[in-house]
Design a protein around this motif. Structure first.
Motif, PDB file in Angstrom:
ATOM      1  N   ARG A 112       0.824  -1.199   0.000  1.00  0.00           N
ATOM      2  CA  ARG A 112       0.000   0.000   0.000  1.00  0.00           C
ATOM      3  C   ARG A 112       0.864   1.258   0.000  1.00  0.00           C
ATOM      4  N   CYS A 133      -5.335  -0.720  -8.491  1.00  0.00           N
ATOM      5  CA  CYS A 133      -5.789  -1.892  -7.749  1.00  0.00           C
ATOM      6  C   CYS A 133      -5.049  -3.126  -8.233  1.00  0.00           C
ATOM      7  N   GLU A 140      -4.941   7.147   1.984  1.00  0.00           N
ATOM      8  CA  GLU A 140      -4.507   5.943   1.289  1.00  0.00           C
ATOM      9  C   GLU A 140      -4.662   6.167  -0.207  1.00  0.00           C
ATOM     10  N   TYR A 141      -3.619   5.869  -0.965  1.00  0.00           N
ATOM     11  CA  TYR A 141      -3.686   6.019  -2.418  1.00  0.00           C
ATOM     12  C   TYR A 141      -4.476   4.867  -3.014  1.00  0.00           C
ATOM     13  N   ARG A 142      -5.480   5.189  -3.821  1.00  0.00           N
ATOM     14  CA  ARG A 142      -6.351   4.171  -4.398  1.00  0.00           C
ATOM     15  C   ARG A 142      -6.389   4.263  -5.920  1.00  0.00           C
TER      16      ARG A 142
END
Length: 229
Positions: A192, A222, A217-219
């Motif tokens: 993450r 994926c 949090e970097y999203r």
């Protein structure tokens, strides 16, 4: 516990209440200012011009945030790259609550700790490791450096053996090179990434994470589905 900051303003309103839970007048700090560029600090005289208590140009900026919590200057000790030994550090850490790494160049900090045989003592330390900018990056066992004005290309780096499941992107701006670097790191490692910008911190303790201020949090990528989202 690991404390990862974007900058050194943890004494300001956005962070003061949370940080006062582990910084007070009894806290003993060991500062390790190893993140300087070798072209800027070449010898002990130049080191003292930066960090000496009397005339060091960076001394006040490093010490003042702790003084806001009541920490005594006498409880803030320094590791001098040009004078201190592994034995000196080991002795300091016997009465240290917080190891504090400053901003600058994370890879140079790690290289100097290795050179002076200090890595083992740092990795064995059971207190709080705290740092901003470079001092946040390098707390992760695996981290990356995105291209910027000092680093021309993306690179993977080895840091301290304290955080194994995430990294931070400090000074987050949402720029293309940062995004590309974060996505590449996630694809390559499955770890993450948390973004830090002004007024933000991540606190990691006992497998629990606390995001403070503007930390996120970097999203953007994926790894499970291998698609950009």
């Amino acid at each position: 516990m690991n404390v990862l900051l974007d900058s050194s303003n943890f004494h300001e309103e956005w962070a003061y209440e949370r940080f006062s839970r582990f910084i007070d007048q009894t806290t003993r700090i060991t500062v390790i200012p190893f993140a300087f560029h070798e072209d800027w600090v070449k010898d002990n005289d130049e080191w003292r011009a930066c960090y000496d208590r009397v005339n060091g140009k960076f001394y006040k900026g490093i010490v003042d945030p702790f003084l806001h919590f009541g920490v005594s200057e006498a409880h803030i000790r320094w590791v001098n790259y040009f004078e201190s030994t592994a034995s000196d550090l080991s002795e300091l850490l016997k009465s240290t609550d917080i190891i504090y790494f400053i901003g600058g160049f994370p890879d140079r900090t790690i290289n100097r700790l290795i050179e002076l045989d200090m890595i083992e003592s740092i990795n064995a330390f059971k207190g709080i490791i705290m740092g901003w900018s470079a001092g946040a990056f390098m707390q992760s066992a695996k981290y990356y450096i995105a291209p910027d004005k000092y680093y021309k290309v993306y690179s993977r780096q080895t840091g301290l053996n304290h955080i194994n499941d995430f990294v931070v992107q400090v000074h987050y701006s949402g720029g293309a090179e940062q995004i590309e670097s974060m996505n590449k790191f996630i694809r390559d490692t499955g770890l993450r990434v948390y973004t830090l910008e002004r007024n933000s911190a991540v606190i990691a303790k006992d497998d629990q994470l606390e995001l403070i201020g503007n930390a996120k949090e970097y999203r953007g990528y994926c790894p499970l589905y291998k698609v950009d989202i």
